[in-house]
Design a protein around this motif. Structure first.
Motif, PDB file in Angstrom:
ATOM      1  N   MET A  89       0.116  -1.251   0.248  1.00  0.00           N
ATOM      2  CA  MET A  89       0.000   0.389  -0.062  1.00  0.00           C
ATOM      3  C   MET A  89       0.509   1.024  -0.007  1.00  0.00           C
ATOM      4  O   MET A  89       0.381   1.825  -0.320  1.00  0.00           O
ATOM      5  N   THR A  90       1.946   1.106   0.170  1.00  0.00           N
ATOM      6  CA  THR A  90       2.774   2.465   0.038  1.00  0.00           C
ATOM      7  C   THR A  90       3.045   3.464  -0.943  1.00  0.00           C
ATOM      8  O   THR A  90       3.511   3.994  -0.726  1.00  0.00           O
ATOM      9  N   SER A  91       2.638   2.824  -1.806  1.00  0.00           N
ATOM     10  CA  SER A  91       2.686   3.695  -3.060  1.00  0.00           C
ATOM     11  C   SER A  91       1.243   4.311  -3.036  1.00  0.00           C
ATOM     12  O   SER A  91       1.041   5.977  -3.999  1.00  0.00           O
ATOM     13  N   LEU A  92       0.335   4.308  -2.769  1.00  0.00           N
ATOM     14  CA  LEU A  92      -0.459   5.185  -2.686  1.00  0.00           C
ATOM     15  C   LEU A  92      -1.224   5.607  -1.004  1.00  0.00           C
ATOM     16  O   LEU A  92      -2.518   7.070  -1.281  1.00  0.00           O
ATOM     17  N   ALA A  93      -0.608   5.163   0.055  1.00  0.00           N
ATOM     18  CA  ALA A  93      -1.312   5.884   1.301  1.00  0.00           C
ATOM     19  C   ALA A  93       0.202   5.715   2.393  1.00  0.00           C
ATOM     20  O   ALA A  93       1.712   5.081   1.971  1.00  0.00           O
ATOM     21  N   LYS A  94       0.235   6.248   3.213  1.00  0.00           N
ATOM     22  CA  LYS A  94       1.302   6.420   4.141  1.00  0.00           C
ATOM     23  C   LYS A  94       0.734   5.351   5.225  1.00  0.00           C
ATOM     24  O   LYS A  94      -0.512   5.768   5.810  1.00  0.00           O
ATOM     25  N   CYS A  95       1.809   4.435   5.590  1.00  0.00           N
ATOM     26  CA  CYS A  95       1.211   3.114   6.017  1.00  0.00           C
ATOM     27  C   CYS A  95       1.997   3.762   7.782  1.00  0.00           C
ATOM     28  O   CYS A  95       3.350   4.580   7.956  1.00  0.00           O
ATOM     29  N   ILE A  96       1.106   4.062   8.379  1.00  0.00           N
ATOM     30  CA  ILE A  96       1.556   3.735  10.231  1.00  0.00           C
ATOM     31  C   ILE A  96       1.157   2.673  10.866  1.00  0.00           C
ATOM     32  O   ILE A  96       0.530   2.031  10.728  1.00  0.00           O
ATOM     33  N   ASP A  97       3.026   3.211  11.702  1.00  0.00           N
ATOM     34  CA  ASP A  97       3.063   1.441  12.141  1.00  0.00           C
ATOM     35  C   ASP A  97       2.433   1.960  14.026  1.00  0.00           C
ATOM     36  O   ASP A  97       3.249   2.336  14.630  1.00  0.00           O
ATOM     37  N   ILE A  98       1.284   1.697  13.839  1.00  0.00           N
ATOM     38  CA  ILE A  98       0.184   1.668  15.340  1.00  0.00           C
ATOM     39  C   ILE A  98      -0.377   0.115  15.215  1.00  0.00           C
ATOM     40  O   ILE A  98      -1.001   0.117  13.793  1.00  0.00           O
ATOM     41  N   ASP A  99      -1.125  -0.437  16.480  1.00  0.00           N
ATOM     42  CA  ASP A  99      -1.694  -1.381  16.752  1.00  0.00           C
ATOM     43  C   ASP A  99      -2.726  -0.814  17.325  1.00  0.00           C
ATOM     44  O   ASP A  99      -4.106   0.263  17.321  1.00  0.00           O
ATOM     45  N   PRO A 100      -3.895  -1.480  15.645  1.00  0.00           N
ATOM     46  CA  PRO A 100      -4.888  -0.916  14.785  1.00  0.00           C
ATOM     47  C   PRO A 100      -6.194  -1.391  16.141  1.00  0.00           C
ATOM     48  O   PRO A 100      -6.960  -0.846  16.259  1.00  0.00           O
ATOM     49  N   MET A 101      -5.630  -2.303  17.298  1.00  0.00           N
ATOM     50  CA  MET A 101      -7.047  -2.811  18.005  1.00  0.00           C
ATOM     51  C   MET A 101      -6.289  -1.279  19.695  1.00  0.00           C
ATOM     52  O   MET A 101      -7.021  -1.906  19.961  1.00  0.00           O
ATOM     53  N   ASN A 102      -5.182  -0.354  19.512  1.00  0.00           N
ATOM     54  CA  ASN A 102      -5.370   0.884  20.446  1.00  0.00           C
ATOM     55  C   ASN A 102      -5.814   1.605  20.004  1.00  0.00           C
ATOM     56  O   ASN A 102      -5.123   2.832  19.594  1.00  0.00           O
ATOM     57  N   ASN A 103      -7.232   1.994  20.496  1.00  0.00           N
ATOM     58  CA  ASN A 103      -8.055   2.656  19.904  1.00  0.00           C
ATOM     59  C   ASN A 103      -7.223   4.294  20.591  1.00  0.00           C
ATOM     60  O   ASN A 103      -7.600   5.656  20.179  1.00  0.00           O
ATOM     61  N   GLU A 104      -6.610   4.247  21.623  1.00  0.00           N
ATOM     62  CA  GLU A 104      -6.296   5.162  21.830  1.00  0.00           C
ATOM     63  C   GLU A 104      -4.757   5.940  22.199  1.00  0.00           C
ATOM     64  O   GLU A 104      -4.933   6.960  21.029  1.00  0.00           O
ATOM     65  N   LEU A 105      -4.096   5.162  20.923  1.00  0.00           N
ATOM     66  CA  LEU A 105      -3.027   5.252  20.018  1.00  0.00           C
ATOM     67  C   LEU A 105      -3.724   6.108  18.809  1.00  0.00           C
ATOM     68  O   LEU A 105      -3.568   7.303  17.784  1.00  0.00           O
ATOM     69  N   ILE A 106      -5.242   5.286  18.214  1.00  0.00           N
ATOM     70  CA  ILE A 106      -5.650   6.035  17.661  1.00  0.00           C
ATOM     71  C   ILE A 106      -5.988   7.247  17.511  1.00  0.00           C
ATOM     72  O   ILE A 106      -6.110   8.311  15.971  1.00  0.00           O
ATOM     73  N   LYS A 107      -6.965   7.666  18.510  1.00  0.00           N
ATOM     74  CA  LYS A 107      -7.309   8.751  18.565  1.00  0.00           C
ATOM     75  C   LYS A 107      -6.095   9.836  18.855  1.00  0.00           C
ATOM     76  O   LYS A 107      -6.007  11.470  18.156  1.00  0.00           O
ATOM     77  N   GLU A 108      -5.028   9.732  19.227  1.00  0.00           N
ATOM     78  CA  GLU A 108      -3.476  10.728  19.562  1.00  0.00           C
ATOM     79  C   GLU A 108      -3.347  10.905  17.883  1.00  0.00           C
ATOM     80  O   GLU A 108      -3.387  11.784  17.237  1.00  0.00           O
ATOM     81  N   PHE A 109      -3.194  10.153  17.400  1.00  0.00           N
ATOM     82  CA  PHE A 109      -2.927  10.132  15.733  1.00  0.00           C
ATOM     83  C   PHE A 109      -3.504  10.744  15.439  1.00  0.00           C
ATOM     84  O   PHE A 109      -3.359  11.684  14.262  1.00  0.00           O
ATOM     85  N   CYS A 110      -5.035  10.995  15.210  1.00  0.00           N
ATOM     86  CA  CYS A 110      -6.134  11.213  14.243  1.00  0.00           C
ATOM     87  C   CYS A 110      -5.721  12.598  14.674  1.00  0.00           C
ATOM     88  O   CYS A 110      -5.840  13.622  14.170  1.00  0.00           O
ATOM     89  N   ALA A 111      -5.973  13.472  16.199  1.00  0.00           N
ATOM     90  CA  ALA A 111      -5.655  14.457  16.416  1.00  0.00           C
ATOM     91  C   ALA A 111      -4.635  14.920  15.910  1.00  0.00           C
ATOM     92  O   ALA A 111      -4.912  16.120  15.485  1.00  0.00           O
ATOM     93  N   LYS A 112      -3.547  14.813  15.556  1.00  0.00           N
ATOM     94  CA  LYS A 112      -1.938  15.107  15.332  1.00  0.00           C
ATOM     95  C   LYS A 112      -2.470  15.143  13.773  1.00  0.00           C
ATOM     96  O   LYS A 112      -2.242  16.347  13.091  1.00  0.00           O
TER      97      LYS A 112
END
Length: 289
Positions: free
Chosen positions: A37-60
């Motif tokens: 997928m790297t040619s289409l989007a930025k791949c982010i190394d975060i646990d997809p089940m960690n909702n709090e880390l995802i929330k922090e990422f989305c805010a930034k």
């Protein structure tokens, strides 16, 4: 819009590829993604089940829209984390995702609101389930109540298969500790009716049909799907229209009445029986077709 897709498989890759073509997409990220997928989007190394880390990422990253690819993220409550925020999640809440994550919830909802489906009983006790199978006989369908990655359904054409399946589900607990739904065996061609839903708004897609059995000639164990095609000439337009009106629209209305409205992608796995279309199962996200 800044868009985030959650997942790493072929389904998410297809979603990412489609979104990347949109002039409305400013930045596109995927958690965790994969190297393809790297040619289409930025791949982010975060646990997809960690909702709090995802929330922090989305805010930034000032994410505007999240599209969860898999039912496990919906069942994990990713939508609930962003309730009452400016971030839109294209997927149901954890409670509404029960339409897929709990076969018992889905069957009870259909029974209550007269949405056409097979007769069923629910068991958490092995001896009671075994007695019921012996009483009603085979063929019969056994479904693990929770999520099982498309593997928790066994079509039992004979007693031996049914006895083995119920032992594995309720004694050996090979999928987990949930209940088992035992359903009437239905006959007829299956088809998938997928819909974009937001509360009472529903937009259906052209139907598709997938090959469920592992082997040729509809033989072998049930799988999550072994290939798909669309359109489906064997299913007449009249049956599709009946399914839209008697199943999809009624289900959306029923969930609103239950104070559990649905937003996202409602996938109806249906069978055209002699009595018309009936629901085999619901999914709460994009299906493989």
């Amino acid at each position: 819009m800044n868009v985030l897709v959650i997942g790493s498989g072929g389904r998410e890759h297809a979603i990412v590829k489609a979104i990347s073509k949109s002039s409305m997409c400013k930045n596109l990220c995927v958690i965790p993604g994969n190297p393809g997928m790297t040619s289409l989007a930025k791949c982010i190394d975060i646990d997809p089940m960690n909702n709090e880390l995802i929330k922090e990422f989305c805010a930034k990253q000032k994410i505007d829209l999240i599209i969860p690819g898999s039912e496990v993220y919906l069942e994990n409550g990713i939508h609930d984390v962003f309730l009452n925020t400016n971030v839109k999640v294209f997927g149901p809440t954890k409670k509404a995702a029960q339409i897929e994550s709990s076969k018992e919830y889905a069957k009870d909802l259909m029974k209550k609101y007269n949405i056409p489906t097979s007769n069923y009983e629910v068991f958490d006790n092995y001896e009671n389930a075994l007695s019921y199978i012996k009483k009603v006989g085979t063929p019969i369908v056994l479904k693990y109540d929770g999520l099982a990655g498309g593997k928790g359904v066994v079509v039992c054409m004979d007693d031996e298969t049914a006895f083995k399946a119920i032992d594995e589900m309720l004694n050996k607990r090979i999928y987990g500790n949930a209940k088992v739904v035992i359903e009437e065996y239905l006959e007829g061609p299956e088809f998938s009716l997928m819909s974009f839903v937001h509360y009472d708004k529903i937009i259906t897609m052209p139907i598709a049909q997938d090959h469920k059995r592992l082997l040729e000639n509809d033989e072998g164990p049930n799988t999550g799907g072994m290939g798909i095609y669309s359109s489906v000439p064997i299913i007449p337009d009249s049956a599709v229209n009946e399914a839209i009106n008697s199943v999809m629209k009624q289900t959306v209305k029923a969930m609103i009445k239950e104070n559990n409205p649905f937003t996202g992608f409602l996938y109806g796995g249906l069978m055209l029986t002699e009595d018309g279309p009936k629901v085999i199962e619901f999914n709460a996200r994009f299906g493989d077709p």
